[in-house]
Design a protein around this motif. Structure first.
Motif, PDB file in Angstrom:
ATOM      1  N   HIS A  30       0.885  -1.225   0.172  1.00 50.18           N
ATOM      2  CA  HIS A  30      -0.236  -0.035   0.074  1.00 50.18           C
ATOM      3  C   HIS A  30       0.793   1.200   0.134  1.00 50.18           C
ATOM      4  CE1 HIS A  30      -3.070   2.976   1.044  1.00 50.18           C
ATOM      5  NE2 HIS A  30      -2.695   3.177   2.180  1.00 50.18           N
ATOM      6  N   VAL A  31       0.661   1.806  -0.956  1.00 51.09           N
ATOM      7  CA  VAL A  31       1.633   3.465  -1.185  1.00 51.09           C
ATOM      8  C   VAL A  31       0.708   4.475  -0.737  1.00 51.09           C
ATOM      9  CG1 VAL A  31       2.792   4.894  -2.722  1.00 51.09           C
ATOM     10  CG2 VAL A  31       2.741   2.357  -3.170  1.00 51.09           C
ATOM     11  N   TYR A  32       0.998   5.313   0.254  1.00 50.28           N
ATOM     12  CA  TYR A  32       0.231   6.175   0.950  1.00 50.28           C
ATOM     13  C   TYR A  32       1.297   7.505   1.413  1.00 50.28           C
ATOM     14  CZ  TYR A  32       1.349   4.465   5.496  1.00 50.28           C
ATOM     15  OH  TYR A  32       1.931   3.960   6.534  1.00 50.28           O
ATOM     16  N   ALA A  33       0.698   8.476   1.880  1.00 46.67           N
ATOM     17  CA  ALA A  33       1.272   9.651   2.705  1.00 46.67           C
ATOM     18  C   ALA A  33       2.007  10.215   1.400  1.00 46.67           C
ATOM     19  CB  ALA A  33       2.306   9.211   3.509  1.00 46.67           C
ATOM     20  N   ASP A  34       1.289  10.819   0.521  1.00 55.42           N
ATOM     21  CA  ASP A  34       1.580  11.418  -0.763  1.00 55.42           C
ATOM     22  C   ASP A  34       2.756  10.836  -1.399  1.00 55.42           C
ATOM     23  OD1 ASP A  34      -0.123  13.583   0.074  1.00 55.42           O
ATOM     24  OD2 ASP A  34       1.578  15.010   0.901  1.00 55.42           O
ATOM     25  N   GLY A  35       2.437   9.363  -1.416  1.00 54.63           N
ATOM     26  CA  GLY A  35       3.475   8.555  -2.177  1.00 54.63           C
ATOM     27  C   GLY A  35       4.912   8.450  -1.492  1.00 54.63           C
ATOM     28  N   LEU A  36       4.960   8.580  -0.358  1.00 49.90           N
ATOM     29  CA  LEU A  36       6.307   8.712   0.240  1.00 49.90           C
ATOM     30  C   LEU A  36       6.504   7.413   1.129  1.00 49.90           C
ATOM     31  CD1 LEU A  36       6.657  12.257   1.562  1.00 49.90           C
ATOM     32  CD2 LEU A  36       7.724  11.438  -0.166  1.00 49.90           C
ATOM     33  N   ALA A  37       5.355   6.562   1.456  1.00 48.74           N
ATOM     34  CA  ALA A  37       5.260   5.512   2.253  1.00 48.74           C
ATOM     35  C   ALA A  37       4.754   4.471   1.930  1.00 48.74           C
ATOM     36  CB  ALA A  37       4.539   5.714   3.722  1.00 48.74           C
ATOM     37  N   ILE A  38       5.407   3.263   1.859  1.00 47.91           N
ATOM     38  CA  ILE A  38       5.025   1.849   1.486  1.00 47.91           C
ATOM     39  C   ILE A  38       4.929   0.625   2.453  1.00 47.91           C
ATOM     40  CG2 ILE A  38       5.550   0.185  -0.111  1.00 47.91           C
ATOM     41  CD1 ILE A  38       7.289   1.817  -1.657  1.00 47.91           C
ATOM     42  N   ALA A  39       3.568   0.447   2.570  1.00 51.86           N
ATOM     43  CA  ALA A  39       3.356  -0.587   3.810  1.00 51.86           C
ATOM     44  C   ALA A  39       3.459  -1.915   3.282  1.00 51.86           C
ATOM     45  CB  ALA A  39       1.946  -0.328   4.541  1.00 51.86           C
ATOM     46  N   MET A  40       4.088  -2.647   4.046  1.00 54.44           N
ATOM     47  CA  MET A  40       4.572  -4.103   3.490  1.00 54.44           C
ATOM     48  C   MET A  40       3.474  -5.114   4.527  1.00 54.44           C
ATOM     49  SD  MET A  40       6.205  -4.508   0.930  1.00 54.44           S
ATOM     50  CE  MET A  40       6.625  -6.250   1.095  1.00 54.44           C
TER      51      MET A  40
END
Length: 357
Positions: A328-338
């Motif tokens: 999941h890419v979020y936080a304005d594209g700055l974070a990737i949850a794995m």
């Protein structure tokens, strides 16, 4: 310590199962309406200091013996090898003892063969922590990662791992057991917290010195190819140093000193979550990137179904089984949850980086 109305100071005591309650999370309103279901609120909730993160059950666990086994895909051909530079980069989310799901996901990406042996040459593989608890074979997962580390190194690649909060929890349960620690809201013990967080007796029975030594030496944060890798979606790493080297040294030094309260505080801070979602989340990510480098944070810890709101709603609506396709890419594209939520019938994720937004 707290004081009841018209009473003297209460005597500190070790927390037990009855001393904790699980908040309804998204099924209620009030100050804990946005608390993760694993963040258990201690008694006298008004007494704990701001920022305290309780540490009871983290997630619901769906018994996987009631679910169909994961499909076993034939391993694709290993990635082409090149003398021009390092091989492709992969990351693995939280495993939590689900070794068969892990092997299936690694085979699907061509990282191990049908016998579970490294077959990816110079590829680079990073585990983001949380190898044990909740699932059936946490020690088997650690043994597998340790073996793949040797096999990958012999092939010119590498397999490395970060420390998750559950590594700290297992270390604490083994080292300190029922020794009371100052939890910020009275006293607690690592043993009680470990059991309530899905600690498995079979893991503790099989835990050996070499497992403990391996866990205690794990790094907490690393930067690879512009990706800032860490376990928890929290800014608490900033409390431990202004460089990657400083954070890792501080964490290892704390474990070396073997002080129960100091290790508990480390565990408590690395159990915090959700710093990167909602309003201000992108700024929280930037604070880490500005300090430690990289252009994106890649983390585990908080399951994607919760980040996406797939597990209930503030109106109390029940949702179906989590549906996780990938990171999941979020936080304005700055974070990737794995963390794909393997403990809740989600998916154990193995992903090649870089990942398009």
């Amino acid at each position: 310590m707290t004081q009841g109305a018209g009473q003297g100071p209460e005597t500190e005591r070790t927390a037990t199962l009855r001393d904790f309650r699980v908040p309804a999370y998204v099924h209620e309103t009030g100050p804990y309406a946005d608390v993760h279901p694993g963040d258990v609120v201690p008694p006298h909730e008004e007494d704990h200091p701001d920022g305290y993160t309780p540490t009871e059950r983290d997630l619901p666990v769906i018994q996987r013996d009631t679910l169909p086994p994961p499909p076993v895909e034939p391993a694709p051909a290993p990635a082409p090898q090149s003398d021009a530079g390092p091989g492709p980069l992969f990351v693995v989310g939280d495993v939590h003892g689900y070794i068969e799901e892990l092997l299936s996901a690694l085979r699907e990406k061509g990282l191990v063969d049908e016998e579970g042996q490294w077959c990816a040459g110079t590829a680079r593989l990073w585990f983001l922590g949380d190898f044990t608890d909740r699932g059936p074979d946490g020690i088997g997962v650690i043994d597998l990662v340790m073996r793949l580390s040797a096999e990958a190194a012999a092939a010119g690649g590498y397999c490395k791992a970060l420390m998750g909060n559950h590594e700290l929890l297992l270390l604490g349960a083994k080292r300190f057991g029922d020794t009371p620690v100052n939890s910020g809201a009275g006293t607690a013990t690592f043993q009680a917290a470990w059991l309530l967080n899905g600690g498995q007796k079979t893991d503790m029975d099989r835990l050996q010195d070499h497992h403990l030594q391996w866990m205690a030496r794990l790094d907490a944060v690393e930067e690879v190819d512009g990706h800032l890798l860490l376990h928890s979606d929290t800014t608490a790493y900033l409390d431990y140093g202004d460089s990657i080297e400083a954070v890792n040294d501080t964490v290892r030094d704390a474990l070396t000193r073997n002080d129960a309260d100091e290790v508990w505080d480390l565990f408590r801070k690395f159990t915090k979550r959700f710093s990167f979602r909602d309003e201000g989340g992108a700024d929280a990510v930037r604070s880490l990137l500005d300090t430690y480098g990289g252009s994106r944070v890649v983390h585990g810890h908080s399951p994607i179904p919760y980040l996406l709101g797939q597990v209930g709603s503030e109106e109390g609506e029940e949702r179906g089984e989590p549906h996780v396709e990938g990171p999941h890419v979020y936080a304005d594209g700055l974070a990737i949850a794995m963390d794909g939520g393997v403990t809740m019938a989600g998916k154990l994720l193995v992903q090649q980086l870089p990942l398009d937004a």
